[in-house]
Design an enzyme around this catalytic site. Structure first.
Site, PDB file in Angstrom:
ATOM      1  CD  GLU A  80      26.844   6.965  17.069  1.00  0.00           C
ATOM      2  OE1 GLU A  80      28.052   6.951  16.784  1.00  0.00           O
ATOM      3  OE2 GLU A  80      26.060   6.023  16.804  1.00  0.00           O
ATOM      4  CD  GLU A 114      33.620   4.394  18.636  1.00  0.00           C
ATOM      5  OE1 GLU A 114      33.445   3.768  19.700  1.00  0.00           O
ATOM      6  OE2 GLU A 114      33.099   4.052  17.558  1.00  0.00           O
ATOM      7  CG  ASP A 164      33.950   1.414  13.605  1.00  0.00           C
ATOM      8  OD1 ASP A 164      32.976   2.172  13.446  1.00  0.00           O
ATOM      9  OD2 ASP A 164      34.474   1.195  14.717  1.00  0.00           O
ATOM     10  CE  LYS A 194      34.050   8.410  13.307  1.00  0.00           C
ATOM     11  NZ  LYS A 194      33.786   7.427  14.365  1.00  0.00           N
TER      12      LYS A 194
HETATM   13  O1  KIV Z   1      31.318   4.106  11.878  1.00  0.00           O
HETATM   14  C1  KIV Z   1      30.572   5.054  11.592  1.00  0.00           C
HETATM   15  O2  KIV Z   1      29.855   5.042  10.579  1.00  0.00           O
HETATM   16  C2  KIV Z   1      30.566   6.196  12.476  1.00  0.00           C
HETATM   17  C3  KIV Z   1      29.484   7.217  12.275  1.00  0.00           C
HETATM   18  C4  KIV Z   1      28.208   6.671  12.800  1.00  0.00           C
HETATM   19  C5  KIV Z   1      29.829   8.515  12.870  1.00  0.00           C
HETATM   20  O3  KIV Z   1      31.359   6.295  13.358  1.00  0.00           O
END
Ligand code: KIV
Length: 271
Positions: free
Chosen positions: A184, A117, A47, A115
């Site tokens: 991160e 968070e 994102d 993915k």
């Molecule tokens: O959105 C993204 O690019 C990410 C990376 C920084 C891991 O989540």
């Protein structure tokens, strides 16, 4: 490249064999094709597209439709790499039903995995997604979708008690079924301890050398993004300078009447 496709179980196997995993972000088909051809293991449709492509200040305005659009493009360009799509803000936090439905749409758009968070607060959603067959990558440490709560993009898990909490969160995600965890901007000790504690691979970004793999935002490492670049990024190219140089040369040529040349080229290429 004619190597076989990278699949979700391959990443755990790489950790077992001590092979490092190379991850880069991608947002369109051309870049996906180039990065895939270079042998990158995982293409993350991050994102971060909101910041480095769409011009937002942070990732919060990115919508599910934005992610579907960019995921389709990356899936068309990738032939070997595993394509993972970020679930955008508010597409998985409100209810488990939302999370499963929205993750399913990203898989239908061409992602092999999604993915998310967060830690234990989203473990229920992670468990249900994996139960229905959608592989999930976790993301701990600095979580850009929580930028307002964090009060900025600060390094996480530096104090001992924070490191212990991070290890607990990683174990909770592993129990919920994630196949890998992005760490991160966490302290190097924290990354080392999480990597030792979990069986799934950790993918670091600004988290030191001891993770099982590394991820960078491709526009940062290629020198293509002209905004703020985090200090941990290694720039392997300066594409912004090259693009500016080429565009300036073209503009000068047009204004001076040097392009197009008077003699027609033998072959007409597609525009
Ligand atoms: O959105 C993204 O690019 C990410 C990376 C920084 C891991 O989540």
């Amino acid at each position: 490249m004619s190597e076989t496709r990278v699949r979700v179980p391959d990443l755990r196997e790489k950790k077992r064999r001590g092979e490092r995993i190379a991850v880069l972000t991608a947002y369109d088909a051309t870049m996906a094709r180039l990065l895939d051809g270079a042998g990158v293991d995982v293409l993350l449709v991050g994102d971060s597209v909101g910041v480095v492509v769409l011009g937002y200040e942070h990732t919060l305005p990115v919508t599910l439709d934005d992610m579907l659009h960019h995921t389709r493009a990356v899936a068309r360009g990738a032939s070997r790499a595993l394509v993972v799509a970020d679930m955008p803000f508010m597409s998985y936090q409100v209810s488990v039903e939302d999370a499963v439905r929205n993750a399913g749409r990203l898989v239908q758009a061409g992602a092999a995995a999604v993915k998310v968070e967060g830690g234990p607060a989203i473990a229920g959603a992670v468990r249900r997604m994996t139960e229905v067959g959608i592989p999930v990558m976790g993301h701990l440490g600095l979580q850009p979708q929580s930028v307002h709560q964090l009060g900025g993009y600060r390094r996480q898990a530096v104090q001992r008690e924070d490191i212990e909490a991070l290890v607990e969160d990683a174990l909770a995600l592993e129990r919920a079924g994630v196949f890998a965890i992005v760490l991160e901007a966490v302290g190097h000790d924290a990354a080392r301890q999480v990597t030792a504690a979990v069986g799934v691979p950790t993918i670091g970004i600004g988290a030191g050398p001891d993770c099982d793999g590394q991820v960078l935002v491709s526009h940062d490492m290629l020198g293509l993004f002209d905004g703020h670049i985090p200090s941990f990024v290694k720039q392997y190219a300066r594409l912004a300078d090259e693009i500016t140089r080429a565009a300036r040369a073209y503009t000068d040529d047009v204004r001076a009447g040097r392009f197009p040349e008077v003699a027609q080229p033998a072959e007409t290429k597609k525009s």
